[in-house]
Enzyme design. Structure first.
Site: not given
Ligand SMILES: NC(=O)c1ccc[n+]([C@@H]2O[C@H](COP(=O)([O-])OP(=O)(O)OC[C@H]3O[C@@H](n4cnc5c(N)ncnc54)[C@H](O)[C@@H]3O)[C@@H](O)[C@H]2O)c1
Length: 330
Positions: A14, A40, A60, A149, A190
């Site tokens: 991700g 991702g 997963d 969420y 976003r």
């Molecule tokens: N980007 C932000 O501003 C932000 C803010 C607060 C929290 N977060 C947290 O940071 C983390 C990453 O966010 P991001 O922005 O990189 O989002 P993203 O969607 O780019 O990355 C999330 C990744 O998790 C993988 N994923 C989801 N469910 C899965 C599962 N069951 N098994 C394996 N892989 C799984 C997805 O395929 C993806 O690659 C998340 O937990 C999110 O809640 C992000």
């Protein structure tokens, strides 16, 4: 020579996970990324496959997780993270925050690893306290659209703290505020990629509500630095990491118009339900405990991010959403 430290990064393909993979490879760790690719993209990490110290598991994490060999650290970042994603796949979002976290805590316990979880400013909901300190308990509508969420993340914090308290597991909790940078998905809903995508396609910029709601945007390298410091610290309570520089969404749209030179205008649409009106981290704790604060200003961070989006193939620019959740929905 001492054994290399090993780290498992879930959600490694991700946006944030891939930057964390880069950072820990650069620090000389053995990195295992695990991802089911639901939101991702392997393109985010394809440059890492040539490294002997990098490996990838397509899995997963809401199902049983096994990784052979030793693990020193686990970063649990797997979770849909944008409102568009978690509204389309609400059950998976709840499962990865609850079952996924439980599976990984079990793995951490078996391996005697330290586990850091990616929590979020969303645990504060639509906050009535401003800026938000870690002591604020939040204002979340459990049954509202964002509840899937927010409550998954609140449960994730609770079970992580329970493993710390009852099993003595070494745990860390980062509450991440809006973060941006290269490798965000253009159409993930976003605000930052949405505005830049609209500008690049020659569309008007859509502001939801009257534009007076505020957000604070942190550049991804600053966040990664904060996470690295928190992981290696000895503090197990939640820590806010974000950039306190606050801006209204209306002003932000104007900044994007200036940055991209678009001739388009701003249009207004009704505010979605439970959209937070204000978001600004109080980072006193991170400053004190980790000697951390953000270094990259919005002008510089936006310039780098804009260059990234400009470099993407044009078909991605016009794909409404390149993610098809069909095969995942159960
Ligand atoms: N980007 C932000 O501003 C932000 C803010 C607060 C929290 N977060 C947290 O940071 C983390 C990453 O966010 P991001 O922005 O990189 O989002 P993203 O969607 O780019 O990355 C999330 C990744 O998790 C993988 N994923 C989801 N469910 C899965 C599962 N069951 N098994 C394996 N892989 C799984 C997805 O395929 C993806 O690659 C998340 O937990 C999110 O809640 C992000």
């Amino acid at each position: 020579m001492a054994d290399k430290k090993t780290i498992l990064i879930t959600g490694g393909a991700g946006f944030l996970g891939s930057h964390l993979c880069d950072r820990f490879i650069a620090e000389g760790y053995k990195v295992t990324a695990m991802d089911n690719l639901i939101t991702g993209d392997l393109r985010n990490i394809e440059h890492l496959f040539r490294h002997a110290d990098f490996e990838f598991y397509h899995h997963d994490v809401s199902k049983f997780v096994h990784v052979p060999g030793k693990i020193d650290y686990i970063l649990h970042f797997a979770s849909p993270a944008s409102p568009i994603d978690y509204l389309k796949i609400p059950i998976q979002t709840l499962k990865v925050g609850s079952l996924g976290t439980h599976n990984l805590l079990g793995l951490a316990r078996a391996k005697k690893a330290r586990m850091l979880i990616a929590s979020t400013s969303e645990v504060y909901g639509d906050p009535t306290v401003h800026p938000q300190t870690e002591e604020y308990y939040g204002n979340v509508n459990t049954v509202g659209p964002r509840g899937v969420y927010d409550e998954a993340k609140r449960f994730q914090e609770a079970i992580t703290m329970a493993y710390h308290t009852y099993h003595g597991l070494e745990t860390r909790i980062v509450r991440i505020f809006n973060t941006y940078g290269p490798r965000m998905r253009l159409n993930d809903g976003r605000v930052l990629p949405a505005f830049i995508g609209q500008a690049l396609r020659g569309e008007d910029l859509t502001v939801f509500g009257d534009g007076s709601q505020t957000r604070s945007f942190c550049y991804v390298d600053d966040l990664v630095e904060g996470i690295h410091r928190l992981l290696l610290s000895d503090y197990s309570g939640p820590v806010n990491i974000g950039n306190p520089s606050e801006i209204t969404i209306g002003e932000f749209a104007e900044e994007i118009i200036k940055l991209t030179g678009t001739k388009q205008k701003v249009i207004y649409q009704p505010l979605p339900k439970d959209d937070p009106k204000q978001r600004q981290p109080d980072i006193t704790k991170a400053r004190k405990l980790l000697n951390w604060e953000p270094k990259v200003g919005r002008a510089e961070g936006l310039r780098i991010t804009y260059e990234y989006f400009k470099s993407l193939p044009r078909e991605l620019l016009f794909a409404r959403d390149h993610k098809d959740f069909g095969s995942y929905i159960k």
